[in-house]
Write a protein that holds these residues in place. Structure first.
Motif, short mmCIF file in Angstrom:
data_model
loop_
_atom_site.label_atom_id
_atom_site.label_comp_id
_atom_site.label_asym_id
_atom_site.label_seq_id
_atom_site.Cartn_x
_atom_site.Cartn_y
_atom_site.Cartn_z
N GLU A 62 0.83 -1.20 0.00
CA GLU A 62 0.00 0.00 0.00
C GLU A 62 0.87 1.25 0.00
N GLY A 63 2.03 1.18 0.64
CA GLY A 63 2.94 2.32 0.64
C GLY A 63 3.53 2.58 -0.74
N VAL A 64 3.86 1.50 -1.45
CA VAL A 64 4.34 1.64 -2.82
C VAL A 64 3.25 2.26 -3.69
N LEU A 65 2.05 1.74 -3.55
CA LEU A 65 0.91 2.21 -4.33
C LEU A 65 0.68 3.70 -4.09
N ALA A 66 0.69 4.10 -2.82
CA ALA A 66 0.43 5.50 -2.49
C ALA A 66 1.55 6.40 -2.98
N ALA A 67 2.80 5.96 -2.87
CA ALA A 67 3.93 6.77 -3.33
C ALA A 67 3.81 7.05 -4.82
N LEU A 68 3.45 6.04 -5.59
CA LEU A 68 3.25 6.22 -7.03
C LEU A 68 2.07 7.14 -7.31
N PHE A 69 0.98 6.91 -6.60
CA PHE A 69 -0.24 7.69 -6.83
C PHE A 69 0.00 9.17 -6.55
N PHE A 70 0.63 9.47 -5.42
CA PHE A 70 0.86 10.86 -5.06
C PHE A 70 1.90 11.52 -5.97
N ALA A 71 2.87 10.74 -6.44
CA ALA A 71 3.84 11.28 -7.39
C ALA A 71 3.13 11.70 -8.68
N ALA A 72 2.22 10.86 -9.15
CA ALA A 72 1.47 11.19 -10.36
C ALA A 72 0.57 12.40 -10.14
N ARG A 119 -6.94 4.57 -7.98
CA ARG A 119 -7.63 5.59 -7.18
C ARG A 119 -8.49 4.97 -6.08
N SER A 120 -9.26 3.96 -6.42
CA SER A 120 -10.15 3.35 -5.43
C SER A 120 -9.36 2.68 -4.32
N ALA A 121 -8.29 1.98 -4.68
CA ALA A 121 -7.48 1.28 -3.68
C ALA A 121 -6.84 2.26 -2.70
N VAL A 122 -6.33 3.37 -3.20
CA VAL A 122 -5.72 4.37 -2.31
C VAL A 122 -6.80 5.02 -1.44
N ALA A 123 -7.96 5.29 -2.03
CA ALA A 123 -9.05 5.93 -1.28
C ALA A 123 -9.57 5.06 -0.15
N LYS A 124 -9.44 3.75 -0.29
CA LYS A 124 -9.93 2.83 0.72
C LYS A 124 -8.82 2.32 1.64
N GLY A 125 -7.59 2.63 1.35
CA GLY A 125 -6.45 2.07 2.07
C GLY A 125 -5.96 2.93 3.21
N PRO A 126 -4.80 2.58 3.75
CA PRO A 126 -4.28 3.28 4.93
C PRO A 126 -3.83 4.72 4.66
N HIS A 127 -3.72 5.09 3.39
CA HIS A 127 -3.29 6.46 3.05
C HIS A 127 -4.46 7.33 2.61
N ARG A 128 -5.67 6.91 2.94
CA ARG A 128 -6.85 7.65 2.49
C ARG A 128 -6.91 9.05 3.11
N GLU A 129 -6.45 9.22 4.35
CA GLU A 129 -6.52 10.54 4.95
C GLU A 129 -5.60 11.52 4.24
#
Length: 207
Positions: A62-72, A119-129
């Motif tokens: 989830e941390g990898v996913l969020a790092a990529l998502f926020f970079a984009a 988007r959905s995975a990040v919105a529902k995951g530990p980095h949603r806040e």
């Protein structure tokens, strides 16, 4: 912007080289296998590093996913800035939001594919806040700009909550169809059509 250039901008310097390599290979895995099916082991194999190194830098998948998502997301915002800087009116600003969105997708198709599916995975995951905080900040800045640009020449005709859907909704829908191969014509060909449609949906010149 190339994949490596975006990662270099978001994670600069020689010491971040392994982090960039992990993220670059993770992006390829997520796009090839999907968010759910991609595992830490798959990322490890692709980038020829250890599971420990991945956990050290990102904590978990989830941390990898969020790092990529926020970079984009950050790159999209940086890409948008010069478009807004050149927009002097309410109409120009609405159209800049659409054209910059379309141009970013065309320039960064792999990143765009990832954003749509993650988007959905990040919105529902530990980095949603963090995602909610970022989105709220972006909406707040946009609202201030649009409200400041309303004048005797033009005004917004819909509630602010509807603006993202009405301004970007059609462009996003077409970009998704293009990236999936359902349509062949590049979004760049419809910049004017989609941006004009967005303005007609949300703005009204004063009579």
């Amino acid at each position: 912007m190339t994949q490596s250039a975006m990662l270099e901008r978001c994670f600069p310097g020689r010491r971040a080289g392994l982090k960039r390599e992990i993220l670059g290979q993770a992006l390829a895995c997520f796009n090839e296998f999907g968010v759910e099916a991609t595992t830490i082991d798959a990322i490890k194999t692709r980038c020829n590093t250890s599971v420990g190194a991945i956990y050290h830098h990102f904590g978990n998948k989830e941390g990898v996913l969020a790092a990529l998502f926020f970079a984009a997301q950050d790159d999209q915002q940086a890409y948008l800035k010069p478009y807004l800087d050149n927009a002097g009116s309410l109409r120009d600003t609405v159209m800049a939001l659409v054209t910059s969105y379309l141009d970013w997708v065309v320039d960064n198709p792999d990143w765009a594919r990832f954003l749509y599916q993650a988007r959905s995975a990040v919105a529902k995951g530990p980095h949603r806040e963090e995602l909610e905080r970022r989105n709220a900040g972006n909406r707040g800045h946009l609202r201030q700009r649009l409200e400041a640009l309303q004048s005797r020449q033009a005004e917004l005709t819909v509630p602010f909550e509807l603006l993202p859907s009405l301004i970007i909704g059609a462009a996003e829908n077409y970009c998704r169809a293009w990236l999936s191969g359902r349509v062949a014509t590049s979004p760049a060909e419809y910049r004017q059509t989609l941006s004009e449609a967005a303005w007609r949906a949300v703005g009204q010149p004063y009579s």
